[in-house]
Design a protein around this motif. Structure first.
Motif, PDB file in Angstrom:
ATOM      1  N   GLY A  16       0.799  -1.218   0.000  1.00  0.00           N
ATOM      2  CA  GLY A  16       0.000   0.000   0.000  1.00  0.00           C
ATOM      3  C   GLY A  16       0.830   1.265   0.000  1.00  0.00           C
ATOM      4  N   LEU A  17       1.624   1.454  -1.038  1.00  0.00           N
ATOM      5  CA  LEU A  17       2.454   2.658  -1.125  1.00  0.00           C
ATOM      6  C   LEU A  17       1.573   3.899  -1.206  1.00  0.00           C
ATOM      7  N   GLU A  37       3.088  -0.027 -13.700  1.00  0.00           N
ATOM      8  CA  GLU A  37       2.875  -0.828 -14.906  1.00  0.00           C
ATOM      9  C   GLU A  37       1.407  -0.687 -15.279  1.00  0.00           C
ATOM     10  N   PRO A  38       1.093  -0.023 -16.391  1.00  0.00           N
ATOM     11  CA  PRO A  38      -0.290   0.349 -16.674  1.00  0.00           C
ATOM     12  C   PRO A  38      -1.202  -0.810 -17.065  1.00  0.00           C
ATOM     13  N   THR A  39      -0.681  -1.826 -17.720  1.00  0.00           N
ATOM     14  CA  THR A  39      -1.544  -2.929 -18.172  1.00  0.00           C
ATOM     15  C   THR A  39      -2.175  -3.654 -16.999  1.00  0.00           C
ATOM     16  N   LEU A  40      -1.380  -3.961 -15.990  1.00  0.00           N
ATOM     17  CA  LEU A  40      -1.876  -4.649 -14.795  1.00  0.00           C
ATOM     18  C   LEU A  40      -2.265  -3.671 -13.692  1.00  0.00           C
ATOM     19  N   ASN A  41      -1.917  -2.370 -13.900  1.00  0.00           N
ATOM     20  CA  ASN A  41      -2.206  -1.331 -12.914  1.00  0.00           C
ATOM     21  C   ASN A  41      -1.605  -1.663 -11.548  1.00  0.00           C
ATOM     22  N   VAL A  42      -0.299  -1.966 -11.551  1.00  0.00           N
ATOM     23  CA  VAL A  42       0.422  -2.280 -10.315  1.00  0.00           C
ATOM     24  C   VAL A  42       1.587  -1.310 -10.151  1.00  0.00           C
ATOM     25  N   THR A  43       1.910  -1.008  -8.896  1.00  0.00           N
ATOM     26  CA  THR A  43       2.954  -0.037  -8.575  1.00  0.00           C
ATOM     27  C   THR A  43       3.829  -0.575  -7.453  1.00  0.00           C
ATOM     28  N   GLN A  44       5.145  -0.524  -7.667  1.00  0.00           N
ATOM     29  CA  GLN A  44       6.104  -0.936  -6.646  1.00  0.00           C
ATOM     30  C   GLN A  44       7.421  -0.242  -6.904  1.00  0.00           C
ATOM     31  N   GLY A  45       8.309  -0.273  -5.905  1.00  0.00           N
ATOM     32  CA  GLY A  45       9.685   0.118  -6.140  1.00  0.00           C
ATOM     33  C   GLY A  45      10.319  -0.867  -7.110  1.00  0.00           C
ATOM     34  N   PRO A  46      11.295  -0.423  -7.909  1.00  0.00           N
ATOM     35  CA  PRO A  46      11.936  -1.316  -8.874  1.00  0.00           C
ATOM     36  C   PRO A  46      12.437  -2.615  -8.236  1.00  0.00           C
ATOM     37  N   TRP A  47      12.065  -3.710  -8.871  1.00  0.00           N
ATOM     38  CA  TRP A  47      12.478  -5.072  -8.518  1.00  0.00           C
ATOM     39  C   TRP A  47      11.935  -5.554  -7.174  1.00  0.00           C
TER      40      TRP A  47
END
Length: 519
Positions: A178-179, A190-200
């Motif tokens: 929950g950023l 990542e827009p296709t899956l609509n996910v957000t995280q720090g790189p890797w």
């Protein structure tokens, strides 16, 4: 002289065993003795009589552990230090000496002695720590690898390193849960899956001997344990949560996706080995999700929730060649919440790892976060429950588990067969009891793959055991089972089984994850 009461108790016990043919179930401590090297103060005042405080009341919240030799153990502690302890292997360990080797680290969650230096993964890098002057104090802190995201979210733990069979170092990275706010500015979307995280974040990473940081696999939620098997293949443990139905053990290999879609925020970054994923199925049974999503790889072993722990941690390969009992080549896995250790037998069928998890040893003083094995075969357990609750009488510490030399009556191995399973035992079974199918029960179940927290066991089914064939030496039983189901957990209970001298199994339960049915 034996008292009349003692004599009466002995006679009654002997008559009960003669009447039933069954002996009382022994205790785990009869076979594996627990020695406290250092544990925190306890409100129950239950620590050992030989306990004494470490220097300046050191809070030994063990977050990394490396056995150095027959006298010394190094530990990293959560608050950023490395200590070397000597006198650890005395029994009792009444003269333990503490020496601070390094400080100033950012939450090290692993420790490895390699090439005459310590390696640890801090929150933002893999670091090599060396004493070049020989005075016993670290004087060189060298960045070996970095490049993964740190947004500032508390849950972005980083674990490792561990070595594989080819000399590569491995680490694993938690996702942030929950950023928000400024954390999002340091993340990728990542827009296709609509996910957000720090790189890797949510990835397993490999560092080559040349120092290259290589992304290998994704889908991790809280991968706090790492370890290689006898073939040098690397595994990690994950903990139940959103998208993770229950605790699990996974074989890490290139291009694999496991559970958690948030990790796929990095799937399009340069170096990603995962083929693009355009949709994540959810709300369906896990075997169906594996069929629909080709990149998804099943766990080698599911740990049914509460039956086989609640939060697995470190992975230790038993390399003692029998000095720690009859389980050489198997994994021992730490357990956080229940302050215990489980045992895992693995086999490879049609290119996929699978196997069984068994209870092993409960009753440790706190959450088992790190494990290490000494030259004498004994196992060191580094303890720290940080702020989460765990069973036990302490919040942190170091304990040692020693085999007493007595062999417990256990299911040593559980192997898949085309029509059932073959059980191997540590002692010969009673052939009459073991050939009776009523001595066993088996059920199977799977889990729901969805974004909610965890999953109940679903699609449960009782599987008939139609035949039990005992080998001539009494060490193996071949069970014929109707209705085996691929990608399901097969839960065995053998409470009725007895050894040839009347002993019950120390642990009558086994949980086998059947990814492939042998042909």
């Amino acid at each position: 002289m034996v008292s009349r009461l003692t004599l009466l108790i002995t006679i009654i016990t002997s008559l009960a065993i003669a009447e039933t043919g069954f002996a009382q179930r022994p205790s785990e401590s009869d076979f594996y003795k627990l020695i406290s090297v250092h544990t925190s103060k306890s409100s129950q005042n239950s620590r050992a009589a030989n306990w004494k405080p470490a220097p300046e009341d050191l809070a030994l919240e063990v977050s990394g552990l490396a056995v150095l030799d027959e006298d010394r153990v190094a530990v990293a502690i959560r608050k950023g230090e490395i200590w070397i302890l000597s006198g650890v292997f005395d029994d009792p360990p009444k003269d333990v000496e503490y020496h601070q080797f390094a400080s100033g680290l950012h939450e090290p969650l692993g420790l490895l002695w390699h090439d005459d230096a310590f390696y640890t993964v801090q929150r933002s890098e893999l670091t090599r720590i060396e004493d070049s002057s020989g005075d016993g104090i670290a004087d060189q802190y060298q960045t070996v690898a970095k490049g993964w995201g740190v947004t500032g979210h508390y849950h972005e733990y980083a674990y490792g390193p561990k070595l594989d069979g080819d000399g590569n170092l491995w680490l694993t990275l938690n996702i942030g849960l929950g950023l928000r706010g400024d954390q999002l500015k340091r993340a990728i979307h990542e827009p296709t899956l609509n996910v957000t995280q720090g790189p890797w974040r949510g990835w397993g990473m490999k560092i080559s001997p040349e120092g290259d940081l290589i992304p290998i696999c994704a889908g991790m939620r809280s991968p706090s344990g790492l370890g290689a098997n006898q073939d040098g293949d690397m595994f990690y443990t994950d903990q139940q949560g959103n998208w993770v139905a229950t605790n699990s053990l996974h074989h890490m290999r290139e291009g694999a996706f496991f559970h958690h879609p948030d990790s796929l925020a990095s799937m399009n970054l340069p170096g990603s080995p995962i083929a693009p994923i355009s949709a994540i199925p959810q709300g369906i049974p896990y075997p169906e999700a594996v069929k629909r999503l080709p990149q998804m790889r099943p766990p080698a072993v599911w740990f049914p929730y509460k039956k086989a722990g609640q939060s697995p941690t470190d992975i230790l390969l038993d390399t003692s060649n029998g000095k720690f009992g009859p389980f050489n080549g198997q994994f021992f896995v730490g357990e956080f919440t229940l302050s215990s250790i489980h045992r895992v037998f693995l086999e490879k069928v049609d290119g996929e790892y699978q196997g069984a998890v068994f209870p092993f040893r409960s009753g440790l003083a706190s959450a088992v976060l790190r494990l290490g094995q000494a030259a004498d075969g004994s196992v060191l357990a580094g303890l720290s429950n940080r702020g989460w609750s765990s069973l036990g009488t302490a919040s942190y510490g170091l304990q040692r588990l020693v085999w007493t030399g007595q062999t417990p009556f256990e299911i040593q191995e559980m192997k898949a067969m085309p029509d059932g399973f073959e059980l191997t035992f540590t002692q010969p079974v009673d052939p009459q009891i073991a050939s009776d199918t009523a001595s066993y029960t088996m059920t199977s179940h799977t889990y729901l793959y969805h974004g909610a927290y965890g999953s109940n066991e679903i699609k449960k089914k009782t599987l008939p055991i139609t035949k039990a064939h005992v080998s001539e030496d009494g060490l193996r039983v071949r069970l014929q089972v109707s209705g085996l189901r691929k990608l399901y957990v097969h839960e065995l209970r053998a409470d009725g089984l007895r050894s040839d001298d009347g002993q019950p199994l120390l642990h009558p339960d086994a949980y086998y994850t059947l990814n492939r049915i042998p042909q």
